[in-house]
Structures are given as C-alpha cells and as structure tokens.
Write a protein that holds these residues in place. Structure first.
Motif, PDB file in Angstrom:
ATOM      1  N   SER A  49       0.825  -1.206   0.000  1.00  0.00           N
ATOM      2  CA  SER A  49       0.000   0.000   0.000  1.00  0.00           C
ATOM      3  C   SER A  49       0.862   1.261   0.000  1.00  0.00           C
ATOM      4  O   SER A  49       0.586   2.218  -0.729  1.00  0.00           O
ATOM      5  N   GLN A  50       1.915   1.236   0.792  1.00  0.00           N
ATOM      6  CA  GLN A  50       2.825   2.388   0.819  1.00  0.00           C
ATOM      7  C   GLN A  50       3.525   2.555  -0.519  1.00  0.00           C
ATOM      8  O   GLN A  50       3.719   3.677  -0.998  1.00  0.00           O
ATOM      9  N   GLU A  51       3.908   1.454  -1.128  1.00  0.00           N
ATOM     10  CA  GLU A  51       4.577   1.520  -2.428  1.00  0.00           C
ATOM     11  C   GLU A  51       3.634   2.070  -3.493  1.00  0.00           C
ATOM     12  O   GLU A  51       4.029   2.911  -4.304  1.00  0.00           O
ATOM     13  N   ARG A  52       2.383   1.635  -3.495  1.00  0.00           N
ATOM     14  CA  ARG A  52       1.399   2.155  -4.453  1.00  0.00           C
ATOM     15  C   ARG A  52       1.183   3.654  -4.236  1.00  0.00           C
ATOM     16  O   ARG A  52       1.090   4.418  -5.189  1.00  0.00           O
ATOM     17  N   SER A  53       1.110   4.070  -2.976  1.00  0.00           N
ATOM     18  CA  SER A  53       0.929   5.497  -2.673  1.00  0.00           C
ATOM     19  C   SER A  53       2.128   6.307  -3.141  1.00  0.00           C
ATOM     20  O   SER A  53       1.980   7.400  -3.692  1.00  0.00           O
ATOM     21  N   PHE A  54       3.319   5.771  -2.950  1.00  0.00           N
ATOM     22  CA  PHE A  54       4.534   6.463  -3.380  1.00  0.00           C
ATOM     23  C   PHE A  54       4.556   6.613  -4.891  1.00  0.00           C
ATOM     24  O   PHE A  54       4.844   7.679  -5.419  1.00  0.00           O
ATOM     25  N   ARG A  55       4.236   5.504  -5.607  1.00  0.00           N
ATOM     26  CA  ARG A  55       4.227   5.562  -7.067  1.00  0.00           C
ATOM     27  C   ARG A  55       3.163   6.520  -7.582  1.00  0.00           C
ATOM     28  O   ARG A  55       3.380   7.255  -8.530  1.00  0.00           O
ATOM     29  N   GLY A  70       2.016   9.149  -6.013  1.00  0.00           N
ATOM     30  CA  GLY A  70       2.490  10.505  -5.716  1.00  0.00           C
ATOM     31  C   GLY A  70       3.559  10.944  -6.676  1.00  0.00           C
ATOM     32  O   GLY A  70       3.635  12.101  -7.080  1.00  0.00           O
ATOM     33  N   ALA A  71       4.412  10.026  -7.113  1.00  0.00           N
ATOM     34  CA  ALA A  71       5.507  10.348  -8.030  1.00  0.00           C
ATOM     35  C   ALA A  71       4.957  10.691  -9.412  1.00  0.00           C
ATOM     36  O   ALA A  71       5.512  11.542 -10.107  1.00  0.00           O
ATOM     37  N   THR A  72       3.870  10.068  -9.819  1.00  0.00           N
ATOM     38  CA  THR A  72       3.326  10.339 -11.143  1.00  0.00           C
ATOM     39  C   THR A  72       2.471  11.597 -11.167  1.00  0.00           C
ATOM     40  O   THR A  72       2.195  12.124 -12.222  1.00  0.00           O
ATOM     41  N   LEU A  73       2.060  12.082 -10.008  1.00  0.00           N
ATOM     42  CA  LEU A  73       1.236  13.276  -9.950  1.00  0.00           C
ATOM     43  C   LEU A  73       2.040  14.562  -9.888  1.00  0.00           C
ATOM     44  O   LEU A  73       1.468  15.645  -9.937  1.00  0.00           O
ATOM     45  N   GLU A  74       3.350  14.453  -9.747  1.00  0.00           N
ATOM     46  CA  GLU A  74       4.159  15.652  -9.676  1.00  0.00           C
ATOM     47  C   GLU A  74       4.094  16.431 -10.996  1.00  0.00           C
ATOM     48  O   GLU A  74       4.130  15.852 -12.064  1.00  0.00           O
ATOM     49  N   VAL A  75       3.986  17.727 -10.876  1.00  0.00           N
ATOM     50  CA  VAL A  75       3.889  18.580 -12.062  1.00  0.00           C
ATOM     51  C   VAL A  75       5.235  19.285 -12.234  1.00  0.00           C
ATOM     52  O   VAL A  75       5.807  19.806 -11.282  1.00  0.00           O
ATOM     53  N   ALA A  76       5.713  19.273 -13.454  1.00  0.00           N
ATOM     54  CA  ALA A  76       6.985  19.945 -13.753  1.00  0.00           C
ATOM     55  C   ALA A  76       6.807  21.448 -13.614  1.00  0.00           C
ATOM     56  O   ALA A  76       5.784  22.005 -14.029  1.00  0.00           O
ATOM     57  N   PRO A  77       7.795  22.107 -13.010  1.00  0.00           N
ATOM     58  CA  PRO A  77       7.684  23.570 -12.848  1.00  0.00           C
ATOM     59  C   PRO A  77       7.722  24.268 -14.209  1.00  0.00           C
ATOM     60  O   PRO A  77       8.387  23.836 -15.119  1.00  0.00           O
ATOM     61  N   GLY A  78       7.040  25.350 -14.289  1.00  0.00           N
ATOM     62  CA  GLY A  78       7.217  26.112 -15.486  1.00  0.00           C
ATOM     63  C   GLY A  78       6.018  26.621 -16.055  1.00  0.00           C
ATOM     64  O   GLY A  78       5.662  27.196 -16.891  1.00  0.00           O
TER      65      GLY A  78
END
Length: 154
Positions: free
Chosen positions: A138-144, A146-154
């Motif tokens: 569950s923690q691994e799924r949450s981490f993944r 969260g990592a895919t939801l990051e938006v590139a600055p700019g």
C-alpha cells in the motif's frame, strides 16, 4: 471478500446457536447458573469467529490482504484452531454440567485444547505477516501514485 463474509456469518450463526444450546442444556440437566466452558462458548465464537473475520474483511477492503500465501496460512490455520478449541470447550462444558471432572477423565482434553490455541496463535502470526506485506504494498502504491502526480515547474 465473499469468503470472509460467509465465514463471519457462519461463526455468527454458531455463536448464537451455542448460546441457545447452553441455555437449553443447562435447563435440561438442572444446572442453570453453574459455570462451565459452555457458558463462554458463544462469546468465543462471536468474538474469535465473527468479529475477527469482520475486521479482516474491512482490512481486505482497504489493503488487499487475501492474495498472499501468509493469508491462506492464516485463514486455514486459524479456522482449524478455532474449531478444535470450540469442540474441546463443548466437550469440557458438557462433562462439567454432567457432573464429571473433565481434567480427571483424560489428559487428552486439555492437550487437544492446547493444540487448538497454538493453531490460533500460528494463524494470528500469519495474519500479521500478511498485514505487514499489505501495508508495504500500500505504501509503495501510494509512493508511485504521488511520483506520477508531480507537475513539472514552469
């Protein structure tokens, strides 16, 4: 999940039926109010059977614990241990209400009951192993996620 619900339901029926059996058997034998293993049988079935499997059902709904080998070990070991424990409680309770001393009749009764308790303990340990793996997944799924939801600055 359906298997957990059915298992919980079966233990509820057995718990309610065992309370009725104790009440009627103690009336029949004229031992109303005497303490025996039968007087606590319904509580054991309702808590160790119905309630435990309802909690596991809730855990399954939130963390997916059933797909692991350790969960299968828990399910079968715990159920076998609970059935052995309950059967020995019935034997001991009936002997007590019939006026016999269950400890004096045979050493097999406490020995087999102890085996039931040991199987319950092994089952609970297996459940915690399955829960530990489910929490890690569950923690691994949450981490993944969260990592895919990051938006590139700019």
């Amino acid at each position: 999940m359906n298997r957990l619900l059915v298992t919980s339901f079966v233990y509820m029926i057995l718990g309610l039926a065992s309370g009725l059996f104790y009440r009627e058997y103690s009336k029949l034998t004229g031992t109303v109010g005497e303490q025996s293993q039968l007087s606590t049988l319904h509580t054991h079935l309702l808590v160790l059977g119905m309630l435990v499997f309802l909690v596991v059902l809730a855990l399954e709904a939130t963390m997916r614990v059933t797909g692991r080998r350790s969960f299968t070990v828990f399910y079968w070991t715990y159920n076998v241990g609970l059935v052995i424990t309950v059967v020995m409680m019935v034997v001991r309770g009936v002997l007590t209400l019939d006026g016999a001393d269950p400890t004096g009749t045979t050493a097999a009764i406490p020995g087999i009951a102890g085996l039931g308790y040991m199987l319950l303990a092994v089952g609970l340990i297996a459940l915690f192993v399955a829960l530990r793996a489910a929490v890690a997944d569950s923690q691994e799924r949450s981490f993944r996620a969260g990592a895919t939801l990051e938006v590139a600055p700019g």
